[in-house]
Design an enzyme around this catalytic site. Structure first.
Site, PDB file in Angstrom:
ATOM      1  N   GLY A  63       0.769  -1.237   0.000  1.00 44.56           N
ATOM      2  CA  GLY A  63       0.000   0.000   0.000  1.00 44.56           C
ATOM      3  C   GLY A  63       0.795   1.280   0.000  1.00 44.56           C
ATOM      4  O   GLY A  63       0.204   2.356  -0.124  1.00 44.56           O
ATOM      5  N   LEU A  64       2.130   1.217   0.121  1.00 46.62           N
ATOM      6  CA  LEU A  64       2.921   2.444   0.152  1.00 46.62           C
ATOM      7  C   LEU A  64       3.492   2.808  -1.221  1.00 46.62           C
ATOM      8  O   LEU A  64       4.330   3.694  -1.326  1.00 46.62           O
ATOM      9  CB  LEU A  64       4.058   2.319   1.177  1.00 46.62           C
ATOM     10  CG  LEU A  64       3.606   2.161   2.637  1.00 46.62           C
ATOM     11  CD1 LEU A  64       4.809   2.120   3.567  1.00 46.62           C
ATOM     12  CD2 LEU A  64       2.655   3.287   3.054  1.00 46.62           C
ATOM     13  N   LEU A  67       0.049   3.970  -5.915  1.00 46.36           N
ATOM     14  CA  LEU A  67      -1.412   3.959  -5.945  1.00 46.36           C
ATOM     15  C   LEU A  67      -2.072   3.644  -4.606  1.00 46.36           C
ATOM     16  O   LEU A  67      -3.198   4.053  -4.363  1.00 46.36           O
ATOM     17  CB  LEU A  67      -1.887   2.939  -6.989  1.00 46.36           C
ATOM     18  CG  LEU A  67      -1.453   3.210  -8.423  1.00 46.36           C
ATOM     19  CD1 LEU A  67      -1.890   2.066  -9.328  1.00 46.36           C
ATOM     20  CD2 LEU A  67      -2.030   4.525  -8.924  1.00 46.36           C
ATOM     21  N   ARG A  90       7.256  -1.823   4.552  1.00 44.03           N
ATOM     22  CA  ARG A  90       8.065  -0.643   4.850  1.00 44.03           C
ATOM     23  C   ARG A  90       7.397   0.212   5.921  1.00 44.03           C
ATOM     24  O   ARG A  90       6.187   0.111   6.156  1.00 44.03           O
ATOM     25  CB  ARG A  90       8.269   0.198   3.587  1.00 44.03           C
ATOM     26  CG  ARG A  90       9.084  -0.486   2.525  1.00 44.03           C
ATOM     27  CD  ARG A  90       9.285   0.445   1.329  1.00 44.03           C
ATOM     28  NE  ARG A  90       8.049   0.632   0.566  1.00 44.03           N
ATOM     29  CZ  ARG A  90       7.677   1.794   0.023  1.00 44.03           C
ATOM     30  NH1 ARG A  90       8.421   2.876   0.193  1.00 44.03           N
ATOM     31  NH2 ARG A  90       6.574   1.878  -0.680  1.00 44.03           N
ATOM     32  N   ILE A 107       3.556 -10.464   1.986  1.00 44.35           N
ATOM     33  CA  ILE A 107       2.748 -11.383   1.178  1.00 44.35           C
ATOM     34  C   ILE A 107       3.420 -12.734   0.994  1.00 44.35           C
ATOM     35  O   ILE A 107       2.773 -13.699   0.570  1.00 44.35           O
ATOM     36  CB  ILE A 107       2.393 -10.780  -0.194  1.00 44.35           C
ATOM     37  CG1 ILE A 107       3.674 -10.460  -0.980  1.00 44.35           C
ATOM     38  CG2 ILE A 107       1.514  -9.558  -0.045  1.00 44.35           C
ATOM     39  CD1 ILE A 107       3.441 -10.227  -2.445  1.00 44.35           C
ATOM     40  N   TYR A 195       8.392  -8.632 -15.093  1.00 42.94           N
ATOM     41  CA  TYR A 195       7.203  -7.920 -14.601  1.00 42.94           C
ATOM     42  C   TYR A 195       6.003  -8.213 -15.495  1.00 42.94           C
ATOM     43  O   TYR A 195       4.917  -8.566 -15.022  1.00 42.94           O
ATOM     44  CB  TYR A 195       7.483  -6.426 -14.545  1.00 42.94           C
ATOM     45  CG  TYR A 195       6.303  -5.582 -14.138  1.00 42.94           C
ATOM     46  CD1 TYR A 195       5.685  -5.752 -12.903  1.00 42.94           C
ATOM     47  CD2 TYR A 195       5.809  -4.590 -14.984  1.00 42.94           C
ATOM     48  CE1 TYR A 195       4.602  -4.977 -12.525  1.00 42.94           C
ATOM     49  CE2 TYR A 195       4.745  -3.807 -14.617  1.00 42.94           C
ATOM     50  CZ  TYR A 195       4.137  -3.997 -13.387  1.00 42.94           C
ATOM     51  OH  TYR A 195       3.060  -3.214 -13.022  1.00 42.94           O
ATOM     52  N   ILE A 225       0.580   5.684 -15.458  1.00 40.55           N
ATOM     53  CA  ILE A 225      -0.166   6.487 -14.487  1.00 40.55           C
ATOM     54  C   ILE A 225       0.651   7.713 -14.109  1.00 40.55           C
ATOM     55  O   ILE A 225       1.813   7.601 -13.718  1.00 40.55           O
ATOM     56  CB  ILE A 225      -0.499   5.664 -13.228  1.00 40.55           C
ATOM     57  CG1 ILE A 225      -1.260   4.390 -13.612  1.00 40.55           C
ATOM     58  CG2 ILE A 225      -1.300   6.495 -12.244  1.00 40.55           C
ATOM     59  CD1 ILE A 225      -2.562   4.622 -14.344  1.00 40.55           C
TER      60      ILE A 225
END
Length: 373
Positions: A63-64, A67, A90, A107, A195, A225
């Site tokens: 989440g850091l 997005l 982090r 994860i 990726y 983005i």
């Protein structure tokens, strides 16, 4: 423990024989995967469904990143601050830590991740943990672990606990043999970065889990983005962010892609809006599990011309990076997102002029404050 073993032995004996002397038929149980953590997919777990709670209970992994923080802010505004948990490995900045629930979540630690889902009664999971293209190429084993093994953990937990799962994909999921102008939802992909390969893997595994186990998997292929509140990180599309910083600070910008390199792009607000909309869309409205979304496509030259309307003195030069140019040349020039617009009403708000005005509105005020200080 001896008591438990004795009870287990007695139950086993009862199951293996009945009062009439006939063997009891044991019905095979459908399991998820072939790992030590096999769990019956139709087992009864104490989890709260979306219908039972009025609002989903949300977990965002990774989440850091660019997005996650913005998504958490949007979801907290919609569902309530305490219903959205941001997580990462982090340490968050103070403003992020105090803005709502934050927890450490790795994860690759299946047990810990499962405990988080159970203990917090999670019903929606946004899986943003991933190593991006440049970092992934520099450390393929780590990218394989995070992007593929981590995904498998999330898929198993989501299927086991009946979660609605969102995993983002990317223009990097396409390769040089893909149709580029436009690129449809379904076509040859064949990316050439770890990726991109991991994102194709995520798309296919999510679709498989949907059809095999009924997992409510949803995925969007993001274009490049553009965000005003994050720094460029050296990615192929990051020139479209760097130009604004350089225009304000120095009035000079050197682009590492050719001036006519066309790529699909999107302002971050549109990206987050699309993510929430596809998650809220009725399941019966979705004709596929992975959708392209797009807002605009432009070249460095077109972007520079629009920026020069705000900063006429901006000097633009080109010093092409062969590696990034090769990646860009293998990516879509335009996304065909007609299916998203038809199925769940996707519609973008920002075209190129609105994007440039918004970026300068945000960065220009910050720059003036910094210069004053």
């Amino acid at each position: 423990m001896p008591i438990v073993r004795n009870v287990s032995r007695a139950v086993s004996q009862l199951l293996q024989s009945s009062g009439c002397g006939c063997g009891v038929s044991i019905v095979p149980v459908r399991c998820i995967g072939v790992s030590p953590r096999q769990v019956a997919s139709d087992a009864s777990f104490h989890s709260v469904s979306f219908a039972e709670t009025d609002h989903p209970r949300v977990l965002i992994t990774g989440g850091l990143g660019q997005l996650g923080v913005g998504l958490a802010k949007l979801l907290r505004k919609r569902f309530g601050k305490n219903n959205v948990i941001l997580s990462d490995i982090r340490k968050p900045a103070d403003n992020v830590f105090y803005s709502g629930p934050f927890i450490y979540a790795d994860i690759l630690d299946y047990k810990n991740l499962r405990e988080i889902v159970v203990n917090n009664r999670i019903t929606w999971l946004f899986h943003y943990s991933a190593l991006l293209s440049a970092v992934g190429e520099a450390n393929v084993p780590l990218a394989r672990a995070v992007n593929i093994t981590g995904l498998h953990n999330v898929l198993d937990i989501a299927a086991e606990h009946n979660l609605r799962l969102f995993v983002p994909s990317t223009i990097g999921a396409f390769g040089p043999t893909s149709p580029r102008d436009p690129t449809p939802d379904l076509c040859i992909q064949r990316p050439r970065t770890i990726y991109g390969v991991s994102k194709v893997h995520a798309e296919l595994m999510g679709e498989y889990y949907h059809y095999r186990y009924g997992l409510d998997f949803r995925c969007l292929r993001y274009p490049g983005i553009i965000s005003a509140d994050s720094q460029p990180g050296g990615g192929t599309t990051d020139y479209a962010v760097q130009i604004f910083h350089d225009a304000i600070k120095t009035g000079k910008f050197q682009c590492n892609l050719k001036p006519d390199t066309r790529l699909p792009m999107m302002y971050i607000d549109d990206c987050l809006k699309a993510t929430l909309e596809v998650m809220e869309a009725p399941a019966e409205a979705l004709t596929m599990r992975t959708y392209n979304i797009s807002a605009m496509s432009f070249t460095p030259e077109e972007l520079a011309q629009e920026v020069q309307k705000h900063v006429p003195e901006l000097e633009v030069t080109y010093d092409v990076d062969k590696v990034r140019q090769a990646i860009a040349d293998s990516w879509p020039m335009n996304f065909d997102d007609r299916n998203a617009r038809r199925d769940w009403g996707w519609k973008h708000d920002y075209d190129l002029p609105e994007l440039v005005t918004t970026m300068f509105s945000f960065l220009g005020s910050d720059s003036r404050i910094a210069q004053a200080n």
